[in-house]
Design an enzyme around this catalytic site. Structure first.
Site, PDB file in Angstrom:
ATOM      1  N   ASP A   1       0.738  -1.160  -0.058  1.00 32.63           N
ATOM      2  CA  ASP A   1      -0.036  -0.032  -0.006  1.00 32.63           C
ATOM      3  C   ASP A   1       0.832   1.082   0.329  1.00 32.63           C
ATOM      4  OD1 ASP A   1      -1.673   2.098   0.208  1.00 32.63           O
ATOM      5  OD2 ASP A   1      -2.567   1.253   2.435  1.00 32.63           O
ATOM      6  N   ILE A   2       0.761   2.180  -1.092  1.00 33.81           N
ATOM      7  CA  ILE A   2       1.785   3.303  -1.262  1.00 33.81           C
ATOM      8  C   ILE A   2       1.456   4.233   0.060  1.00 33.81           C
ATOM      9  CG2 ILE A   2       0.298   4.671  -2.535  1.00 33.81           C
ATOM     10  CD1 ILE A   2       2.770   5.367  -4.126  1.00 33.81           C
TER      11      ILE A   2
ATOM     12  N   VAL B   1      -5.934   4.592  -6.186  1.00 34.78           N
ATOM     13  CA  VAL B   1      -4.894   5.318  -5.154  1.00 34.78           C
ATOM     14  C   VAL B   1      -5.338   6.468  -4.668  1.00 34.78           C
ATOM     15  CG1 VAL B   1      -2.552   5.856  -5.580  1.00 34.78           C
ATOM     16  CG2 VAL B   1      -3.142   3.797  -6.394  1.00 34.78           C
ATOM     17  N   ASP B   2      -5.904   7.291  -5.965  1.00 35.60           N
ATOM     18  CA  ASP B   2      -6.132   8.769  -5.562  1.00 35.60           C
ATOM     19  C   ASP B   2      -7.039   8.808  -4.461  1.00 35.60           C
ATOM     20  OD1 ASP B   2      -6.126  11.533  -6.008  1.00 35.60           O
ATOM     21  OD2 ASP B   2      -7.893  11.211  -7.626  1.00 35.60           O
TER      22      ASP B   2
ATOM     23  N   THR C   1      -3.353   2.808 -15.054  1.00 38.59           N
ATOM     24  CA  THR C   1      -3.709   1.327 -15.505  1.00 38.59           C
ATOM     25  C   THR C   1      -4.898   0.804 -14.582  1.00 38.59           C
ATOM     26  OG1 THR C   1      -2.079   0.424 -13.636  1.00 38.59           O
ATOM     27  CG2 THR C   1      -1.125   0.756 -15.799  1.00 38.59           C
ATOM     28  N   GLY C   2      -5.384   1.579 -13.782  1.00 34.60           N
ATOM     29  CA  GLY C   2      -6.771   1.319 -13.145  1.00 34.60           C
ATOM     30  C   GLY C   2      -8.046   1.574 -13.754  1.00 34.60           C
TER      31      GLY C   2
ATOM     32  N   TYR D   1      -8.487   4.036 -15.777  1.00 37.39           N
ATOM     33  CA  TYR D   1      -8.038   4.661 -16.958  1.00 37.39           C
ATOM     34  C   TYR D   1      -7.647   3.855 -17.964  1.00 37.39           C
ATOM     35  CZ  TYR D   1      -8.326   9.564 -14.864  1.00 37.39           C
ATOM     36  OH  TYR D   1      -8.506  10.602 -14.347  1.00 37.39           O
TER      37      TYR D   1
END
Length: 187
Positions: A18-19, A41-42, A126-127, A129
């Site tokens: 997890d970033i 992620v955002d 890559t998610g 989008y």
């Protein structure tokens, strides 16, 4: 190590996790053009980082695909947060590759200029989008390689923090193809 290379004074590595909990100088958010948070992620970065991030993003209004803006990192374990806007995949005929490369390069340049020596990326575009994972991972690695060739030792470490094993494997394949062990730490 399963995902580490050295190239022109920079360590390039991969981390599965997890970033939002990854310690680094500058964390990259795969943002949308409105900079108002979203899914994936955002959304996780905005949730974990707290409301100060959204307040700082509001000062910019928006960010075009292929660009990035920098804010504080809120409660995240980083000094700064770069919001990179990748392209939405439309079949590959709408400059998607150029825009994705530009988003990565914008982050690398900003990090180097601000002496933020360890940058952590997610897999941009890559998610939701839908940018094809194999193509995106190779483009990301080639962008870093080009940056390291142009500005050796400008960054100490570039890490991709990847959320699932499928994405990790694609980036690992791209890492090994872009940075063969025989190249070592070329100068």
């Amino acid at each position: 190590m399963l995902g580490l290379r050295h190239y022109r004074g920079t360590a390039i590595d991969l981390f599965l996790g997890d970033i939002t909990s990854f310690v680094c100088d500058v964390m990259v958010n795969a943002a949308n053009a409105s900079l108002q948070g979203g899914g994936g992620v955002d959304g996780a970065i905005h949730r974990e980082g707290g409301p100060d991030i959204l307040l700082e993003c509001a000062k910019f209004g928006s960010c075009a695909p292929g660009q990035s803006v920098i804010t504080g990192a809120g409660k995240l374990p980083a000094k700064k947060l770069l919001h990179a806007v990748g392209p939405i995949w439309k079949g590959g005929e709408h400059q998607e590759a150029e825009l994705l490369g530009s988003a990565y390069l914008s982050c690398l340049k900003t990090a180097a200029e601000l002496k933020l020596l360890h940058i952590a990326f997610p897999s941009i575009s890559t998610g939701a989008y839908r940018f094809p994972l194999e193509q995106a991972s190779m483009l990301a690695m080639q962008t870093v390689k080009g940056f390291c060739e142009e500005k050796p030792e400008a960054l100490r470490r570039v890490t991709w923090v990847l959320f699932d094993s499928e994405t990790y494997k694609a980036y690992q394949k791209a890492l090994f193809a872009s940075f063969p062990e025989t190249e070592g730490d070329e100068s």
